[in-house]
Design an enzyme around this catalytic site. Structure first.
Site: not given
Ligand code: UDP
Ligand code: MG
Length: 154
Positions: A9, A49, A85, A102, A112, A115, A126
């Protein structure tokens, strides 16, 4: 073998951590099958997203993902989706375990660093979202004979 999608990112690119994060995946024994820098459009972010479009933080998330180019990576290995992951750690950097990406490089719920695809099914979708078929390479990795045990690498 599975192939999963990683995005480095803007929080990674801007902090000049591209090399460090790429190095972690290589060091682990994963194979980089595709890699390119790209500026993300509103369209691809709305698709990527889609599960978050109604959240109050969605506009801020899009702005953070468009603040600079990202580096898209297709990463392959046995059970690569789960391996990557787990390496990424939980979403919120403040709660992510030390030793995860992270947990080692972020203290934010949004900025963070990476992705990582969250399931085998989503990984296929994806990778296809960010890479054309000819941009993902299924090449022989000589090191796999020393990375996996006999019969383990299918
Ligand atoms: N995100 C955010 N606020 C939140 C939750 C998620 O800004 O409260 C952002 C964060 O950058 C995250 C992305 O949205 O990585 C995608 O969210 P997801 O729940 O899919 O988490 P991930 O799969 O990235 O752990
Ligand atoms: Mg996600």
């Amino acid at each position: 073998m599975e192939t999963t999608l990683v995005l480095l990112k803007p929080s990674c690119v801007q902090r000049q951590l591209i090399g460090e994060i790429v190095n972690r995946f290589e060091r682990r024994g994963l194979r980089i099958s595709g890699m390119k820098m790209m500026q993300l459009s509103d369209e691809i972010l709305r698709e990527h997203y889609a599960h978050l479009v109604d959240k109050p933080f969605f506009p801020g998330l899009c702005a953070s993902m468009q603040a600079s180019p990202v580096v898209a990576m297709a990463i392959s290995g046995v059970e690569a989706v789960q391996v990557v992951r787990t390496m990424a750690g939980v979403t919120n950097g403040r709660q992510a375990a030390p030793g995860t990406i992270r947990g080692d490089y972020s203290v934010s719920n949004q900025q963070n660093i990476v992705h990582a695809s969250d399931s085998v099914e989503n990984a296929a979708i994806e990778v296809a979202r960010f890479f054309r078929p000819e941009e993902v390479f299924d090449y022989e990795s000589g090191a796999f004979a020393y990375i996996y045990g006999a019969g383990e690498c299918k």
